[in-house]
Design a protein around this motif. Sequence first.
Motif, short mmCIF file in Angstrom:
data_model
loop_
_atom_site.label_atom_id
_atom_site.label_comp_id
_atom_site.label_asym_id
_atom_site.label_seq_id
_atom_site.Cartn_x
_atom_site.Cartn_y
_atom_site.Cartn_z
N THR A 169 0.84 -1.21 0.00
CA THR A 169 0.00 0.00 0.00
C THR A 169 0.87 1.26 0.00
O THR A 169 2.09 1.19 0.19
CB THR A 169 -0.90 0.04 1.26
OG1 THR A 169 -0.06 -0.09 2.41
CG2 THR A 169 -1.93 -1.05 1.25
N GLY A 170 0.20 2.38 -0.21
CA GLY A 170 0.91 3.66 -0.15
C GLY A 170 1.74 3.91 -1.39
O GLY A 170 1.42 3.43 -2.48
N ARG A 171 2.80 4.66 -1.20
CA ARG A 171 3.66 5.02 -2.33
C ARG A 171 5.11 5.05 -1.88
O ARG A 171 5.40 5.40 -0.73
CB ARG A 171 3.24 6.40 -2.84
CG ARG A 171 4.29 7.08 -3.69
CD ARG A 171 3.86 8.42 -4.18
NE ARG A 171 2.95 8.30 -5.31
CZ ARG A 171 2.77 9.28 -6.21
NH1 ARG A 171 3.41 10.42 -6.09
NH2 ARG A 171 1.95 9.12 -7.19
N VAL A 172 6.02 4.71 -2.74
CA VAL A 172 7.45 4.81 -2.43
C VAL A 172 7.87 6.27 -2.66
O VAL A 172 7.68 6.80 -3.75
CB VAL A 172 8.28 3.87 -3.32
CG1 VAL A 172 9.77 4.14 -3.14
CG2 VAL A 172 7.97 2.41 -2.99
N GLU A 173 8.37 6.88 -1.60
CA GLU A 173 8.84 8.27 -1.73
C GLU A 173 10.34 8.25 -2.08
O GLU A 173 11.00 7.23 -1.94
CB GLU A 173 8.62 9.03 -0.42
CG GLU A 173 7.15 9.09 0.03
CD GLU A 173 6.25 9.84 -0.93
OE1 GLU A 173 6.76 10.57 -1.81
OE2 GLU A 173 5.01 9.68 -0.84
#
Lengths: 582, 312
Positions: free
Chosen positions: A423-427
Amino acid sequence: MKLKKLFTIVLAGLITFTSLGALGGCSKEKSLKELYGNKTFLQVGVYDGGIGVEWVEKIAAEFEKRYEGVKLEGEDSENEGLKIVVNKSKSYTTGIDQILENEERNVFFCGGVDYKSFINKGLLMDITDVVTGDLSAVSLGAETGTIENKLYGKSNSFVNYGGKYYAIPFYSSDGGITYDRGLFLEKGFFFREEPLVEEVVVAGRPMTITHEFTNDPALFSVGPDGVRGTYDDGLPSSHEEFYKLCNYIYTNGCEPLIFTNEYKFYYNYAALGAFTNSLTADQLNAYYTYDSGATTVDIVTGFNGNEPNVQAKTINSTNQYDLTQSYAKYLAVKFSEGLATGGNGNYLSKHCANRLDHLKTQSEFVYSALKGGSTAPIAMMIEGTYWYGEAKGYGVFKRTVETYKEKAENRNFAFMPLPWKETGRVEEGEGKPLTLNNAPGNYAFINNNIKDNELLTRLAKEFVQFVYTEWGLKTFTQTANIRMAVDYTMEDSDMTNMDAFGKSIMVAAREAQMAYPTKDCAFYMDHQSALGFGVDTNFWKSQTHNSYLMITQFRDKDVSAKDFFLGLKYDSQKWNDLIVGK
Amino acid sequence: MKKGIKNKMQWVFYVSMVAIPLLHFILFYVYVNLNSILLAFKTYDASISDFVWNKGGEMFDNFKTVIKMFSDPSYAPTDFSVAMGNSFRNSVLIQVLGWVIRSPLAWAFSWYVYKQKFGANAFRVILYLPQIISSVTMVTMFVPVMDLVVPNMLSELFGTDVTSFFSYEKEFGTYLFYYIWASFGGSVLIYSGTMSSISDSIIEAGQVDGVTPIQEFLKIVLPMIWPTIATFLVVGCADMFTDQMNLFTFNRTDTEAEFSTVGYFLYRQMVQGNPTSRFPILSAMGLCLTVIAMPVVLLMRWFTSKVNPMEN
């Protein structure tokens, strides 16, 4: 009555001729001398499929030049020069051990090799001198060093068997997804680093619209590797983002994904790619060593409802079976479920409901963006990376150019690294380099049935060595658009004239961490049929559902990812009974 | 003395009669399968790339594995990838469907042909075509028709979206349909040939007695061809565990586990991957299947002779 008799005779004749027609193909083939003249012949066998033979023909043509006008069989011989005859056959795969002894081909580049067993049967020639010999002679001084230095693990490579080499790893197919980068750029299917929030008024009501996608490379997100300015910029960095992308593709009148529904195990390439990239190379190597040392692997120890309980464990001989329940495997299975069932089943092309074989599937994928009209372009395809060479070999790209002219030239397909987080995003700075796997599978080797023929042995060894020179490896890659399973680098200058797809693989490989077995992986090599993690292996077989066909389980039978994953589990007893004890 | 000679002659006659099938069995089953039978008591040793005898208490290990596989499919060796349970169910199912659908249909069509009704000879040729044309060609033609052509036609006709006949929910039904359709012509040819050998005087006698066509079919023709029907039933039973239901032609080694038959299961294990190490277990399985099939065949033989309408 006469008419009836005549009809019967004509019908019988037709059937007979039709049957005999099939025998026409059995007519005696022309001899090599009739075909190529008085030359010395070295015969090379290549599997008919996958990456094709164009690459070997190119390398062979260069090699032959060295012997132009040379009487290899002595001055008295009528034969002058060398001809490398390339023979492609579907037989050069599993079961090849049954034919090798009586096979006319001298050098092979193919799969279906059970390395240890073939050595024990005496089918493979000892090529230690080829692997450890200096390459300066065969490269005409262009390079020094040995093939051994190019092997992953070097002298510790898994092909080192008792201090001797009998084969060299051939090409490596990376599982995953291919995307039509040209279509992505045209339609703007890349993630923006900063979503664009727009306030609009629709039917008199103020609304906020968030634009998450773009086709402007300057605005791309950092992608799964978390590094700006790399090949994966703008690509989904989590499973959540991948599903978002599929939804966006679908709502923009395109079909997100296609795979061959005739060979359903191809669907597992998505899981394989997700699994491989969810681990670091060291962690993935635990699947070869079955002893991870100090490296920990996240293991699912149970479920709290639908949430997995994860525990980091080191792997050794007492808990090898824990690897069947790694979190990476769970993520891969869950990702497969998401692709099959997400978006009300709209992530998969409508073609996936039919029995398209892999070649027709490749064709649909390539043609879809060109056809126009009511044909929806297909954005991505689940396949092994060898598909490009295969499609090329079957003339798919040539035909599209003939039909669609310049629109079909220089198609921009690319390899997509699959997300490693759920989930989410790789920053930026939080990513992980791509992990690629170099599984044993395809080999270059010399048929041991020519061991008593000094000249053929010398030529065969020299040719194999020539293929593994820097020039040979680069020529292979430039032509076959896939990477050899050895350690070499393609610089940008080497890839100027390469197709976009092959280039994308090599750029990804350049920045990837590589997992590979070594000669210390005896447990793995001895149980390769049980432990190998290809797409149609027991690695993906749920014992509960008695199937490794995830697409059927998720799409057609409503099995949940959790249940399927639990079906992959081996406990200590089963592991000992079925793996260790065998 | 005379009685003794008579007994001796009877013995000679008996032995000469039994010797041929016995010799046939020894030559074409025992001799041919000897290696395969012996393999059931061996294990493949990868280190020497050869089979070694299972000694002592391990002699029946392969049989134990097979029995364990029957009770818990997960105990199948890891490279056995098709379910045994489904395979058994499907092998029995196609036998039963053969009896209740294919056979009655074949009798009816054969009777139609035998009675030389309209287009009988054309029917005979059309029905027999799948036997003449290679199964690969037939399947190659059949797949796109059922995958695309028929669904599209039905979609147009009924205005609803009809999915491929190879979609998961219809796939097994499609295989069954093809199995029955493609294997039906051969039996029609044999049944109609047998019906042709029925004496016209028997049929005419029945007609003089006022039998209806249905009565003629059920009470005269079927009993008269009973030996052929019985042969088909007995041979069908013997074929139960080798019949692949054309699955290999359709899918090569990639058939879904639940659609498999035992015949397909065994064949697949023989050709997939590196099968050498699987030979011992497959041999043991073959012997186990023989043990299961033999009583069924004998029972069917007993049943067909018991219900022989010609004798009753």
